[in-house]
Design a protein around this motif. Sequence first.
Motif, PDB file in Angstrom:
ATOM      1  N   GLN A  30       0.809  -1.224   0.000  1.00  0.00           N
ATOM      2  CA  GLN A  30       0.000   0.000   0.000  1.00  0.00           C
ATOM      3  C   GLN A  30       0.838   1.268   0.000  1.00  0.00           C
ATOM      4  O   GLN A  30       0.420   2.286  -0.551  1.00  0.00           O
ATOM      5  CB  GLN A  30      -0.950   0.006   1.205  1.00  0.00           C
ATOM      6  CG  GLN A  30      -2.082  -1.006   1.099  1.00  0.00           C
ATOM      7  CD  GLN A  30      -3.216  -0.712   2.061  1.00  0.00           C
ATOM      8  OE1 GLN A  30      -3.097   0.084   2.990  1.00  0.00           O
ATOM      9  NE2 GLN A  30      -4.344  -1.371   1.836  1.00  0.00           N
ATOM     10  N   VAL A  31       1.998   1.217   0.623  1.00  0.00           N
ATOM     11  CA  VAL A  31       2.905   2.367   0.632  1.00  0.00           C
ATOM     12  C   VAL A  31       4.309   1.860   0.307  1.00  0.00           C
ATOM     13  O   VAL A  31       4.810   0.959   0.980  1.00  0.00           O
ATOM     14  CB  VAL A  31       2.907   3.095   1.989  1.00  0.00           C
ATOM     15  CG1 VAL A  31       3.890   4.268   1.962  1.00  0.00           C
ATOM     16  CG2 VAL A  31       1.507   3.597   2.334  1.00  0.00           C
ATOM     17  N   GLU A  32       4.912   2.431  -0.708  1.00  0.00           N
ATOM     18  CA  GLU A  32       6.240   1.998  -1.145  1.00  0.00           C
ATOM     19  C   GLU A  32       7.329   2.680  -0.319  1.00  0.00           C
ATOM     20  O   GLU A  32       7.344   3.907  -0.181  1.00  0.00           O
ATOM     21  CB  GLU A  32       6.430   2.340  -2.618  1.00  0.00           C
ATOM     22  CG  GLU A  32       7.731   1.838  -3.216  1.00  0.00           C
ATOM     23  CD  GLU A  32       7.806   2.115  -4.697  1.00  0.00           C
ATOM     24  OE1 GLU A  32       7.061   1.475  -5.461  1.00  0.00           O
ATOM     25  OE2 GLU A  32       8.592   2.989  -5.089  1.00  0.00           O
ATOM     26  N   LEU A  85       0.850   8.685   6.675  1.00  0.00           N
ATOM     27  CA  LEU A  85       1.605   8.645   5.422  1.00  0.00           C
ATOM     28  C   LEU A  85       2.910   9.429   5.536  1.00  0.00           C
ATOM     29  O   LEU A  85       3.957   8.985   5.041  1.00  0.00           O
ATOM     30  CB  LEU A  85       0.757   9.214   4.286  1.00  0.00           C
ATOM     31  CG  LEU A  85      -0.280   8.282   3.673  1.00  0.00           C
ATOM     32  CD1 LEU A  85      -1.135   9.037   2.654  1.00  0.00           C
ATOM     33  CD2 LEU A  85       0.389   7.085   3.014  1.00  0.00           C
ATOM     34  N   LEU A  88       5.481   7.269   7.381  1.00  0.00           N
ATOM     35  CA  LEU A  88       5.966   6.166   6.553  1.00  0.00           C
ATOM     36  C   LEU A  88       6.920   6.661   5.473  1.00  0.00           C
ATOM     37  O   LEU A  88       7.998   6.088   5.251  1.00  0.00           O
ATOM     38  CB  LEU A  88       4.779   5.445   5.897  1.00  0.00           C
ATOM     39  CG  LEU A  88       3.916   4.572   6.799  1.00  0.00           C
ATOM     40  CD1 LEU A  88       2.624   4.197   6.081  1.00  0.00           C
ATOM     41  CD2 LEU A  88       4.666   3.313   7.225  1.00  0.00           C
ATOM     42  N   LEU A  89       6.535   7.737   4.800  1.00  0.00           N
ATOM     43  CA  LEU A  89       7.343   8.244   3.697  1.00  0.00           C
ATOM     44  C   LEU A  89       8.640   8.884   4.195  1.00  0.00           C
ATOM     45  O   LEU A  89       9.701   8.729   3.572  1.00  0.00           O
ATOM     46  CB  LEU A  89       6.533   9.255   2.880  1.00  0.00           C
ATOM     47  CG  LEU A  89       5.313   8.668   2.148  1.00  0.00           C
ATOM     48  CD1 LEU A  89       4.467   9.784   1.535  1.00  0.00           C
ATOM     49  CD2 LEU A  89       5.738   7.669   1.085  1.00  0.00           C
ATOM     50  N   ASN A  94       8.082   0.445   4.055  1.00  0.00           N
ATOM     51  CA  ASN A  94       7.055  -0.196   3.241  1.00  0.00           C
ATOM     52  C   ASN A  94       5.870  -0.614   4.113  1.00  0.00           C
ATOM     53  O   ASN A  94       6.061  -1.084   5.234  1.00  0.00           O
ATOM     54  CB  ASN A  94       7.618  -1.453   2.576  1.00  0.00           C
ATOM     55  CG  ASN A  94       8.737  -1.147   1.608  1.00  0.00           C
ATOM     56  OD1 ASN A  94       8.491  -0.712   0.493  1.00  0.00           O
ATOM     57  ND2 ASN A  94       9.987  -1.378   2.039  1.00  0.00           N
TER      58      ASN A  94
END
Length: 253
Positions: A30-32, A85, A88-89, A94
């Motif tokens: 879902q999040v790279e 987000l 995470l970023l 990941n």
Amino acid sequence: MSTTRQDLLQAFDALLQPARFKDYGPNGLQVEGRPEVRKIVSGVTASLALIEAAIAAQADAIFVHHGLFWRGQDGRVTGWMKQRLALLLAHDVNLYAYHLPLDAHPELGNNAQLGLQLGLTAGGRFGEQDLGFMGASTDGNGFTDAAALAAHVQRVLGRQVVLAGPAQKPVRNIAWCTGGAQGYFEAAIAAGADAFITGEISEPQAHYAREMGVAFMACGHHASERYGAPAVAGRVAAQLGLAHEFIDIDNPA
């Protein structure tokens, strides 16, 4: 040892087969984050607290049951979504999330693992997409009544159980489906259950339980789904030679 972000995704997909399911949101990556993965942290929900704990644990990837994106939600990146987000970023972590595929896996999924915790053996499946499990106590002794089964569930999970319906009726056939599966109660009754265990209860289920003479037990959404994510992430981590840690962020729901 390490693996790539893509190889980890392929390993999860091969195990959980998300293409088989019609789900409420995207399964998989879902999040790279960073391309190389050495450590996975698993948890139930991709909450801010779990993300913070995973970063503190030096995880390269997070594996959860409840991800960030759901069908029909507001797509704007504000408030809690922005916070999660952004974290995470900023840390290049990941996020992998699998919803119904994680519920359904016959050995490592939430339902299979809840059955293992409760000493139940599944002999069949029921309900939409065969998500519900039907079985009996592994030792073959069963439970004298629904009240005894509810006390057993409460003792194992450490969570207050809401019991609706006949408390003193003998229980032989037990159906269960973790999380917010109260809508599966009617299918469980049709499949021949004497009792149904899930995470949540809504208003109609109490009436169905009383009128149909089948016990309904709600043991907590989070409490019922603590076991699938670490089982799957642990299996894949072992296959790929990665480090794995389960972090349980308590939730009263």
